[in-house]
Write an enzyme that holds these catalytic residues in place. Structure first.
Site, PDB file in Angstrom:
ATOM      1  N   SER A  13     127.098 -19.953   8.987  1.00 54.20           N
ATOM      2  CA  SER A  13     128.359 -20.404   8.389  1.00 54.20           C
ATOM      3  C   SER A  13     129.084 -21.386   9.319  1.00 54.20           C
ATOM      4  O   SER A  13     129.765 -22.303   8.849  1.00 54.20           O
ATOM      5  CB  SER A  13     129.255 -19.222   8.018  1.00 54.20           C
ATOM      6  OG  SER A  13     129.750 -18.580   9.168  1.00 54.20           O
ATOM      7  N   ASN A 107     128.998 -23.802  22.820  1.00 52.82           N
ATOM      8  CA  ASN A 107     128.754 -22.530  22.141  1.00 52.82           C
ATOM      9  C   ASN A 107     130.062 -22.009  21.555  1.00 52.82           C
ATOM     10  O   ASN A 107     131.134 -22.258  22.100  1.00 52.82           O
ATOM     11  CB  ASN A 107     128.215 -21.508  23.170  1.00 52.82           C
ATOM     12  CG  ASN A 107     127.933 -20.150  22.571  1.00 52.82           C
ATOM     13  OD1 ASN A 107     127.300 -20.035  21.512  1.00 52.82           O
ATOM     14  ND2 ASN A 107     128.397 -19.099  23.227  1.00 52.82           N
ATOM     15  N   HIS A 109     132.030 -18.479  20.559  1.00 44.78           N
ATOM     16  CA  HIS A 109     131.977 -17.030  20.822  1.00 44.78           C
ATOM     17  C   HIS A 109     133.181 -16.366  20.151  1.00 44.78           C
ATOM     18  O   HIS A 109     134.305 -16.860  20.274  1.00 44.78           O
ATOM     19  CB  HIS A 109     131.997 -16.777  22.334  1.00 44.78           C
ATOM     20  CG  HIS A 109     131.876 -15.328  22.664  1.00 44.78           C
ATOM     21  ND1 HIS A 109     130.696 -14.635  22.507  1.00 44.78           N
ATOM     22  CD2 HIS A 109     132.802 -14.422  23.093  1.00 44.78           C
ATOM     23  CE1 HIS A 109     130.885 -13.370  22.835  1.00 44.78           C
ATOM     24  NE2 HIS A 109     132.146 -13.211  23.196  1.00 44.78           N
TER      25      HIS A 109
HETATM   26  C1  GRF Z   1     129.598 -16.123  14.983  1.00 44.28           C
HETATM   27  O1  GRF Z   1     130.505 -15.056  14.992  1.00 44.28           O
HETATM   28  C2  GRF Z   1     129.518 -16.777  16.337  1.00 44.28           C
HETATM   29  O2  GRF Z   1     130.729 -16.760  17.006  1.00 44.28           O
HETATM   30  C3  GRF Z   1     128.523 -15.888  17.036  1.00 44.28           C
HETATM   31  O3  GRF Z   1     127.553 -15.603  16.055  1.00 44.28           O
HETATM   32  C4  GRF Z   1     128.162 -15.659  14.766  1.00 44.28           C
HETATM   33  C5  GRF Z   1     127.356 -16.607  13.922  1.00 44.28           C
HETATM   34  O4  GRF Z   1     127.794 -16.645  12.584  1.00 44.28           O
HETATM   35  N1  GRF Z   1     128.031 -16.548  18.238  1.00 44.28           N
HETATM   36  P1  GRF Z   1     127.233 -17.769  11.601  1.00 44.28           P
HETATM   37  O5  GRF Z   1     125.703 -17.668  11.652  1.00 44.28           O
HETATM   38  O6  GRF Z   1     127.723 -19.104  12.051  1.00 44.28           O
HETATM   39  O7  GRF Z   1     127.745 -17.425  10.229  1.00 44.28           O
END
Ligand code: GRF
Length: 204
Positions: A13, A107, A109
């Site tokens: 997403s 990245n 987080h």
């Molecule tokens: C997100 O919460 C991101 O912060 C973490 O992994 C999740 C990935 O979600 N590192 P998506 O695949 O982008 O929906």
């Protein structure tokens, strides 16, 4: 125009949020590839829907971490990207890989770093009892979630939050924060100075 490569392992997403801001030209860049370690990642469908080339480098196809990492680095070099965005990429990169792309990898987080690095950041925040959670976009260094911070958004924790409800509210801010950081990078407005990232004003 900058060339962006995205690394994602799952739903994608955050990848989608970048696709949308590139499509509406908010981000002055081209997404040149998606790299995933998961052949069944939903992120692959999102890439295909927008004709973005996909490179699958699946850990189970390689004899050991060394050869997997070589293949991953090869795939990354092949993208010839200016920026690599880790958007839910669930594998730690080896220090050599991080060094090879230093200053060109960011990245997202789901916590206000340096609190709650690693997995299940939202549950860690709930367990600790913080009142403010949030998300962080940072440059990647050799540690886990330790690189210089580009931007952060706070999210208020409610009394009745569960890991899922808090994760969902943080996610709304992730979808703003990551494209915003990518845009700043693509506009050459980020300068790394030691641990700090200086965000320069937009050119008039
Ligand atoms: C997100 O919460 C991101 O912060 C973490 O992994 C999740 C990935 O979600 N590192 P998506 O695949 O982008 O929906």
């Amino acid at each position: 125009m900058k060339r962006i490569a995205v690394l994602a392992s799952g739903r994608g997403s955050n990848f989608q949020a970048i696709i949308e801001r590139v499509s509406d030209k908010t981000i002055p860049a081209e997404i040149v590839c998606l790299i995933t370690d998961n052949p069944s990642a939903y992120a692959i469908e999102r890439a295909s829907a927008h004709n973005i080339p996909v490179s699958v480098v699946s850990f189970s196809d390689y004899a050991d971490r060394e050869s997997y990492n070589k293949a991953l680095e090869h795939a990354m070099r092949a993208c010839d990207a200016d920026l690599f965005v880790l958007a839910g990429y669930m594998r730690l990169l080896k220090p050599e890989t991080v060094r090879a792309f230093a200053g060109k990898m960011i990245n997202i987080h789901p916590a206000l770093l340096p609190s709650f690095s690693g997995l299940h950041a939202q549950q860690q925040a709930l367990d600790y009892g913080v009142k403010i959670a949030g998300c962080t976009v940072h440059f990647v260094d050799e540690g886990m979630d330790t690189g210089p911070i580009i931007l952060q958004y706070p999210v208020v924790v409610m009394n009745d939050d569960t890991e899922d409800s808090l994760a969902a509210r943080i996610m709304e801010f992730e979808h703003r924060a990551l494209p915003e950081a990518v845009k700043l990078f693509c506009e050459d407005r980020l300068e790394i100075s030691g641990r700090k990232v200086i965000v320069h004003d937009a050119q008039a």
